[in-house]
Design an enzyme around this catalytic site. Structure first.
Site, PDB file in Angstrom:
ATOM      1  NE  ARG A   1      -3.801   0.850   1.835  1.00 10.16           N
ATOM      2  CZ  ARG A   1      -5.033   1.036   2.302  1.00 10.16           C
ATOM      3  NH1 ARG A   1      -5.240   1.820   3.334  1.00 10.16           N
ATOM      4  NH2 ARG A   1      -6.053   0.439   1.730  1.00 10.16           N
TER       5      ARG A   1
ATOM      6  CG  HIS B   1      -8.216   0.312  -3.007  1.00  9.99           C
ATOM      7  ND1 HIS B   1      -7.457  -0.784  -2.663  1.00  9.99           N
ATOM      8  CD2 HIS B   1      -8.891   0.671  -1.861  1.00  9.99           C
ATOM      9  CE1 HIS B   1      -7.653  -1.061  -1.369  1.00  9.99           C
ATOM     10  NE2 HIS B   1      -8.528  -0.203  -0.870  1.00  9.99           N
TER      11      HIS B   1
ATOM     12  CD  GLN C   1     -12.882  -1.309  -0.891  1.00 10.29           C
ATOM     13  OE1 GLN C   1     -12.091  -1.253   0.035  1.00 10.29           O
ATOM     14  NE2 GLN C   1     -14.130  -1.730  -0.731  1.00 10.29           N
TER      15      GLN C   1
ATOM     16  CG  ASP D   1     -13.377   6.979  -1.264  1.00  9.55           C
ATOM     17  OD1 ASP D   1     -13.263   6.853  -0.025  1.00  9.55           O
ATOM     18  OD2 ASP D   1     -12.399   6.930  -2.043  1.00  9.55           O
TER      19      ASP D   1
ATOM     20  CB  CYS E   1     -14.033   1.869  -0.243  1.00  8.03           C
ATOM     21  SG  CYS E   1     -13.601   3.609  -0.211  1.00  8.03           S
TER      22      CYS E   1
ATOM     23  NE  ARG F   1     -10.319  -4.882   0.376  1.00  7.39           N
ATOM     24  CZ  ARG F   1      -9.440  -3.953   0.727  1.00  7.39           C
ATOM     25  NH1 ARG F   1      -9.836  -2.801   1.226  1.00  7.39           N
ATOM     26  NH2 ARG F   1      -8.141  -4.134   0.538  1.00  7.39           N
TER      27      ARG F   1
HETATM   28  N1  NVA Z   1      -9.830   7.148  -1.718  1.00  9.38           N
HETATM   29  C1  NVA Z   1      -9.480   6.677  -0.384  1.00  9.38           C
HETATM   30  C2  NVA Z   1      -9.746   5.216  -0.285  1.00  9.38           C
HETATM   31  C3  NVA Z   1      -9.479   4.613   1.067  1.00  9.38           C
HETATM   32  C4  NVA Z   1      -9.716   3.138   1.126  1.00  9.38           C
HETATM   33  C5  NVA Z   1      -8.038   7.002  -0.096  1.00  9.38           C
HETATM   34  O1  NVA Z   1      -7.190   6.760  -0.967  1.00  9.38           O
HETATM   35  O2  NVA Z   1      -7.745   7.495   0.990  1.00  9.38           O
HETATM   36  N1   CP Z   2     -11.152   0.295   2.282  1.00 11.78           N
HETATM   37  C1   CP Z   2      -9.879   0.233   2.710  1.00 11.78           C
HETATM   38  O1   CP Z   2      -8.959  -0.045   1.950  1.00 11.78           O
HETATM   39  O2   CP Z   2      -9.732   0.488   4.030  1.00 11.78           O
HETATM   40  P1   CP Z   2      -8.335   0.688   4.801  1.00 11.78           P
HETATM   41  O3   CP Z   2      -7.754   1.976   4.313  1.00 11.78           O
HETATM   42  O4   CP Z   2      -8.703   0.709   6.255  1.00 11.78           O
HETATM   43  O5   CP Z   2      -7.444  -0.464   4.459  1.00 11.78           O
END
Ligand code: NVA
Ligand code: CP
Length: 319
Positions: free
Chosen positions: A108, A135, A138, A227, A267, A295
């Site tokens: 990540r 992502h 997800q 989101d 998400c 997930r």
């Molecule tokens: N768009 C959000 C998704 C989190 C799972 C982010 O990147 O923070």
């Molecule tokens: N939806 C998601 O990826 O959540 P986290 O950022 O908590 O992993």
């Protein structure tokens, strides 16, 4: 010493429709097995996975770690202080060292180039656990949730309301291989990446619309998706975005316009009272928690080699 022939999971549309649907079908089977308490399916027995996190996470970290454990493997969490990607050590060095110890790497990261570099220099499969660009895990879990609640994935109308961000890019890349009706309703100036939109449209598989009126967009939606307005790495823009995104909150009135058939998805994490009201998250048609639970259920990627879009790729993942 670049290893290009390994099968990674970096973008949904690196795979064809048959493979994506196969993964989702296997997820349903494995989920049911695990729910029954059966722990005999151990495809990762004796295997380890390194998980690199340069951003915070709850769902991704816990679902990967728990899922890998339930399927027999051992997952290792490496946080921002452990690796300091690109600062303490170059990404290409991290990739080569970790792939010497582990059977899988999950990352990540901020820049999408970092996950591409991890994959480029790794001798084991790399899984994208979110980048600034996309992502994919997800949206695979979301597709599973849609099948469970709507009975099918093909032909559903998904209306995303908010920022044209990493979540939208993965929806677009799913829409490039599986026929759906995907609408992104975003403020002017917050559209998704143009080349991703063009590629998804050019694939000619799905109906894709990028629009600016959420009220018009949601009518007849099977799934309304939201989101955060400021993603990780954009939190200093939160105040400005709050102004720019006025009218893009998913509230009870917007869900009423969508119609009684519409489920609400997010998400998570959600900022209640910002991009979505507390009432919508808590309503009977909200499926955000089954969505988060799913997930866990995509941890046994098992693409068959002959269904890959890129025939040169070699299946190593989760035999
Ligand atoms: N768009 C959000 C998704 C989190 C799972 C982010 O990147 O923070
Ligand atoms: N939806 C998601 O990826 O959540 P986290 O950022 O908590 O992993």
């Amino acid at each position: 010493n670049v290893k290009n022939s390994i099968l990674h999971f970096l973008h949904i549309d690196d795979y064809d429709k048959k493979t994506i649907m196969h993964i989702l079908e296997r997820a349903i089977e494995v989920k049911s097995l695990l729910k029954s308490g059966d722990r005999s399916f151990q495809p990762f027995k004796g295997k380890s996975m390194a998980m690199i996190f340069t951003k915070p996470s709850m769902r991704t970290r816990v679902s990967f770690e728990t899922g890998f454990y339930l399927l027999g493997g051992h997952a290792i969490y490496l946080g921002p202080d452990d690796i300091q990607m690109g600062k303490r050590e170059e990404t290409r060095d991290i990739s080569r060292v970790l792939s010497g110890y582990n059977d899988l790497i999950m990352g990540r990261v901020f820049a999408h180039q970092d996950i591409l570099d991890l994959a480029r220099f790794s001798s084991v499969p790399v899984i994208n656990g979110l980048t600034d660009y996309n992502h994919p895990c997800q949206i695979m879990a979301d597709a599973l949730t849609i099948i469970e609640h709507g009975g099918k994935l093909e032909g559903v109308k998904v209306v995303y309301v908010g920022d044209g961000n990493n979540i939208v890019h993965s929806w677009l890349r799913l829409a490039a291989v599986v026929p759906i009706h995907f609408v992104c309703a975003c403020p002017q100036g917050f559209e998704p990446d143009q080349s991703t939109v063009e590629a998804a449209k050019k694939a000619g598989v799905s109906t894709i619309e990028i629009v600016h009126d959420p009220k018009e967009a949601v009518v007849g939606a099977n799934f309304v998706y939201s989101d955060v307005w400021a993603s990780m790495g954009q939190k200093d823009e939160a105040e400005l975005r709050m102004q720019k995104f006025q009218g893009f909150q998913v509230d009870e009135d917007l869900m009423a316009l969508a119609g009684p058939q519409a489920y609400f998805m997010h998400c998570l994490p959600a900022e209640r009272g910002v991009e979505v009201t507390d009432g919508v998250v808590e309503a009977p048609h909200s499926i955000v928690f089954p969505q988060a639970e799913n997930r866990l259920n995509l941890k046994h990627l098992q693409p068959a080699e002959n269904t890959l879009k890129h025939p040169g790729l070699r299946t190593l993942v989760c035999k």
